[in-house]
Motif scaffolding. Structure first.
Motif, PDB file in Angstrom:
ATOM      1  N   ALA A  30       0.843  -1.208   0.000  1.00 39.15           N
ATOM      2  CA  ALA A  30       0.000   0.000   0.000  1.00 39.15           C
ATOM      3  C   ALA A  30       0.872   1.249   0.000  1.00 39.15           C
ATOM      4  O   ALA A  30       0.591   2.212  -0.723  1.00 39.15           O
ATOM      5  CB  ALA A  30      -0.939  -0.004   1.202  1.00 39.15           C
ATOM      6  N   LEU A  31       1.924   1.243   0.788  1.00 39.72           N
ATOM      7  CA  LEU A  31       2.837   2.391   0.829  1.00 39.72           C
ATOM      8  C   LEU A  31       3.521   2.579  -0.522  1.00 39.72           C
ATOM      9  O   LEU A  31       3.609   3.710  -1.020  1.00 39.72           O
ATOM     10  CB  LEU A  31       3.877   2.209   1.933  1.00 39.72           C
ATOM     11  CG  LEU A  31       4.953   3.297   2.012  1.00 39.72           C
ATOM     12  CD1 LEU A  31       4.334   4.664   2.288  1.00 39.72           C
ATOM     13  CD2 LEU A  31       5.982   2.937   3.067  1.00 39.72           C
ATOM     14  N   PRO A  39       0.500   4.311  10.848  1.00 34.93           N
ATOM     15  CA  PRO A  39       1.069   5.616  11.213  1.00 34.93           C
ATOM     16  C   PRO A  39       2.508   5.802  10.706  1.00 34.93           C
ATOM     17  O   PRO A  39       2.864   6.876  10.229  1.00 34.93           O
ATOM     18  CB  PRO A  39       1.004   5.623  12.740  1.00 34.93           C
ATOM     19  CG  PRO A  39      -0.153   4.732  13.061  1.00 34.93           C
ATOM     20  CD  PRO A  39      -0.096   3.642  12.011  1.00 34.93           C
ATOM     21  N   ALA A  40       3.320   4.742  10.770  1.00 35.05           N
ATOM     22  CA  ALA A  40       4.715   4.850  10.300  1.00 35.05           C
ATOM     23  C   ALA A  40       4.773   5.079   8.793  1.00 35.05           C
ATOM     24  O   ALA A  40       5.554   5.899   8.308  1.00 35.05           O
ATOM     25  CB  ALA A  40       5.489   3.588  10.678  1.00 35.05           C
ATOM     26  N   ALA A  41       3.934   4.371   8.052  1.00 33.45           N
ATOM     27  CA  ALA A  41       3.905   4.532   6.597  1.00 33.45           C
ATOM     28  C   ALA A  41       3.374   5.915   6.236  1.00 33.45           C
ATOM     29  O   ALA A  41       3.898   6.585   5.346  1.00 33.45           O
ATOM     30  CB  ALA A  41       3.050   3.442   5.961  1.00 33.45           C
ATOM     31  N   LEU A  42       2.354   6.342   6.940  1.00 30.10           N
ATOM     32  CA  LEU A  42       1.777   7.663   6.687  1.00 30.10           C
ATOM     33  C   LEU A  42       2.807   8.758   6.944  1.00 30.10           C
ATOM     34  O   LEU A  42       2.912   9.715   6.171  1.00 30.10           O
ATOM     35  CB  LEU A  42       0.538   7.861   7.559  1.00 30.10           C
ATOM     36  CG  LEU A  42      -0.296   9.096   7.288  1.00 30.10           C
ATOM     37  CD1 LEU A  42      -0.793   9.109   5.852  1.00 30.10           C
ATOM     38  CD2 LEU A  42      -1.472   9.150   8.247  1.00 30.10           C
ATOM     39  N   ALA A  43       3.588   8.605   7.986  1.00 27.76           N
ATOM     40  CA  ALA A  43       4.620   9.603   8.302  1.00 27.76           C
ATOM     41  C   ALA A  43       5.620   9.737   7.156  1.00 27.76           C
ATOM     42  O   ALA A  43       6.143  10.831   6.915  1.00 27.76           O
ATOM     43  CB  ALA A  43       5.341   9.227   9.588  1.00 27.76           C
ATOM     44  N   ARG A  44       5.856   8.666   6.431  1.00 27.01           N
ATOM     45  CA  ARG A  44       6.779   8.724   5.294  1.00 27.01           C
ATOM     46  C   ARG A  44       6.207   9.546   4.148  1.00 27.01           C
ATOM     47  O   ARG A  44       6.943   9.964   3.260  1.00 27.01           O
ATOM     48  CB  ARG A  44       7.111   7.317   4.805  1.00 27.01           C
ATOM     49  CG  ARG A  44       7.971   6.560   5.814  1.00 27.01           C
ATOM     50  CD  ARG A  44       8.376   5.219   5.326  1.00 27.01           C
ATOM     51  NE  ARG A  44       9.097   5.283   4.059  1.00 27.01           N
ATOM     52  CZ  ARG A  44       9.379   4.208   3.324  1.00 27.01           C
ATOM     53  NH1 ARG A  44       8.997   3.015   3.718  1.00 27.01           N
ATOM     54  NH2 ARG A  44      10.028   4.334   2.181  1.00 27.01           N
ATOM     55  N   LEU A  45       4.898   9.769   4.151  1.00 22.99           N
ATOM     56  CA  LEU A  45       4.253  10.534   3.088  1.00 22.99           C
ATOM     57  C   LEU A  45       4.001  11.993   3.482  1.00 22.99           C
ATOM     58  O   LEU A  45       3.284  12.701   2.776  1.00 22.99           O
ATOM     59  CB  LEU A  45       2.920   9.874   2.704  1.00 22.99           C
ATOM     60  CG  LEU A  45       3.009   8.477   2.120  1.00 22.99           C
ATOM     61  CD1 LEU A  45       1.615   7.949   1.815  1.00 22.99           C
ATOM     62  CD2 LEU A  45       3.868   8.453   0.879  1.00 22.99           C
ATOM     63  N   ASP A  46       4.582  12.443   4.553  1.00 20.81           N
ATOM     64  CA  ASP A  46       4.386  13.817   5.022  1.00 20.81           C
ATOM     65  C   ASP A  46       4.650  14.808   3.877  1.00 20.81           C
ATOM     66  O   ASP A  46       5.760  14.883   3.356  1.00 20.81           O
ATOM     67  CB  ASP A  46       5.329  14.101   6.182  1.00 20.81           C
ATOM     68  CG  ASP A  46       5.155  15.490   6.775  1.00 20.81           C
ATOM     69  OD1 ASP A  46       4.362  16.296   6.240  1.00 20.81           O
ATOM     70  OD2 ASP A  46       5.819  15.769   7.791  1.00 20.81           O
ATOM     71  N   LYS A  96      -5.681  12.997  -2.420  1.00 20.56           N
ATOM     72  CA  LYS A  96      -6.508  11.810  -2.621  1.00 20.56           C
ATOM     73  C   LYS A  96      -5.816  10.573  -2.051  1.00 20.56           C
ATOM     74  O   LYS A  96      -6.449   9.745  -1.387  1.00 20.56           O
ATOM     75  CB  LYS A  96      -6.803  11.622  -4.109  1.00 20.56           C
ATOM     76  CG  LYS A  96      -7.679  10.429  -4.399  1.00 20.56           C
ATOM     77  CD  LYS A  96      -7.970  10.306  -5.873  1.00 20.56           C
ATOM     78  CE  LYS A  96      -8.815   9.065  -6.142  1.00 20.56           C
ATOM     79  NZ  LYS A  96      -9.003   8.840  -7.562  1.00 20.56           N
ATOM     80  N   VAL A  97      -4.521  10.442  -2.306  1.00 22.59           N
ATOM     81  CA  VAL A  97      -3.758   9.302  -1.787  1.00 22.59           C
ATOM     82  C   VAL A  97      -3.778   9.308  -0.265  1.00 22.59           C
ATOM     83  O   VAL A  97      -4.031   8.275   0.368  1.00 22.59           O
ATOM     84  CB  VAL A  97      -2.309   9.319  -2.326  1.00 22.59           C
ATOM     85  CG1 VAL A  97      -1.420   8.357  -1.561  1.00 22.59           C
ATOM     86  CG2 VAL A  97      -2.299   9.002  -3.809  1.00 22.59           C
ATOM     87  N   ILE A  98      -3.537  10.454   0.340  1.00 17.42           N
ATOM     88  CA  ILE A  98      -3.533  10.562   1.802  1.00 17.42           C
ATOM     89  C   ILE A  98      -4.894  10.169   2.374  1.00 17.42           C
ATOM     90  O   ILE A  98      -4.983   9.451   3.363  1.00 17.42           O
ATOM     91  CB  ILE A  98      -3.173  12.010   2.248  1.00 17.42           C
ATOM     92  CG1 ILE A  98      -1.736  12.358   1.868  1.00 17.42           C
ATOM     93  CG2 ILE A  98      -3.434  12.228   3.731  1.00 17.42           C
ATOM     94  CD1 ILE A  98      -0.667  11.616   2.623  1.00 17.42           C
ATOM     95  N   GLU A  99      -5.950  10.642   1.736  1.00 20.70           N
ATOM     96  CA  GLU A  99      -7.291  10.424   2.270  1.00 20.70           C
ATOM     97  C   GLU A  99      -7.837   9.024   2.007  1.00 20.70           C
ATOM     98  O   GLU A  99      -8.683   8.561   2.760  1.00 20.70           O
ATOM     99  CB  GLU A  99      -8.252  11.468   1.703  1.00 20.70           C
ATOM    100  CG  GLU A  99      -7.970  12.865   2.215  1.00 20.70           C
ATOM    101  CD  GLU A  99      -8.866  13.923   1.607  1.00 20.70           C
ATOM    102  OE1 GLU A  99      -9.583  13.645   0.621  1.00 20.70           O
ATOM    103  OE2 GLU A  99      -8.833  15.064   2.117  1.00 20.70           O
ATOM    104  N   THR A 100      -7.381   8.355   0.978  1.00 22.19           N
ATOM    105  CA  THR A 100      -8.022   7.095   0.599  1.00 22.19           C
ATOM    106  C   THR A 100      -7.177   5.842   0.800  1.00 22.19           C
ATOM    107  O   THR A 100      -7.713   4.738   0.743  1.00 22.19           O
ATOM    108  CB  THR A 100      -8.466   7.125  -0.881  1.00 22.19           C
ATOM    109  OG1 THR A 100      -7.327   7.289  -1.714  1.00 22.19           O
ATOM    110  CG2 THR A 100      -9.470   8.246  -1.120  1.00 22.19           C
ATOM    111  N   THR A 101      -5.885   5.984   1.029  1.00 20.89           N
ATOM    112  CA  THR A 101      -5.020   4.816   1.174  1.00 20.89           C
ATOM    113  C   THR A 101      -4.923   4.426   2.644  1.00 20.89           C
ATOM    114  O   THR A 101      -4.525   5.242   3.468  1.00 20.89           O
ATOM    115  CB  THR A 101      -3.612   5.105   0.621  1.00 20.89           C
ATOM    116  OG1 THR A 101      -3.724   5.594  -0.706  1.00 20.89           O
ATOM    117  CG2 THR A 101      -2.748   3.858   0.638  1.00 20.89           C
ATOM    118  N   PRO A 102      -5.293   3.189   2.970  1.00 20.87           N
ATOM    119  CA  PRO A 102      -5.157   2.737   4.359  1.00 20.87           C
ATOM    120  C   PRO A 102      -3.673   2.499   4.681  1.00 20.87           C
ATOM    121  O   PRO A 102      -3.053   1.626   4.081  1.00 20.87           O
ATOM    122  CB  PRO A 102      -5.964   1.441   4.406  1.00 20.87           C
ATOM    123  CG  PRO A 102      -6.013   0.962   2.993  1.00 20.87           C
ATOM    124  CD  PRO A 102      -5.882   2.166   2.113  1.00 20.87           C
TER     125      PRO A 102
END
Length: 108
Positions: free
Chosen positions: A8-9, A63-70, A54-60
Motif C-alpha cells: 500500500a505504501l 502511522p509509520a507509513a503515513l509519516a513517510r508521506l508527510d 486523494k492518496v492521503i485520504e483514501t489509502t489505508p
C-alpha cells in the motif's frame, strides 16, 4: 511492516511521484529556464496536490507509513521556490488532510 502495508505504501508513493513537480520542473525554475508562475508548472502542481491529497485520504496506511508521506517538506520547497504561496488553498488543504489522517491513525 507487513507485505500488505508495504505494498500500500509503495502504491501511494508511486501515485504521488507520477506528477511530482519537484522531480523535473522545479529544476527548470532553479536554472531560470521556467518561471515559478508558468502556467504549465501551475497545472502540474495543482494536479499533484490533488493526487497527493486523494492518496492521503483514501489509502489505508499505518502511522509509520503515513509519516513517510508527510507533504510538509515538499510543500515547503515549492513555497521557497515561489511556485506556491504559503496561503495556497490546495496546499493548506493537503497539510490539513495529512494532519487529520495522522491524528486518526494515532488513535486507531
Amino acid at each position: 511492516m507487513s507485505d500488505v502495508h508495504d505494498a500500500a505504501l509503495q502504491r501511494a508513493i508511486a501515485a504521488i511521484s507520477q506528477s511530482d513537480p519537484l522531480i523535473k520542473l522545479l529544476q527548470q525554475v532553479t536554472l531560470g529556464k521556467m518561471k515559478p508562475t508558468d502556467a504549465g508548472l501551475r497545472a502540474v502542481t495543482e494536479s499533484w496536490l490533488q493526487t497527493y491529497r486523494k492518496v492521503i485520504e483514501t489509502t489505508p496506511l499505518t502511522p509509520a507509513a503515513l509519516a513517510r508521506l508527510d507533504p510538509g517538506p515538499r510543500l515547503d520547497v515549492l513555497i521557497r521556490a515561489g511556485v506556491l504561496d504559503p496561503s495556497h488553498e490546495a496546499g493548506r488543504s493537503l497539510r490539513l488532510s495529512f494532519e487529520q489522517k495522522m491524528a486518526q491513525a494515532g488513535s486507531d
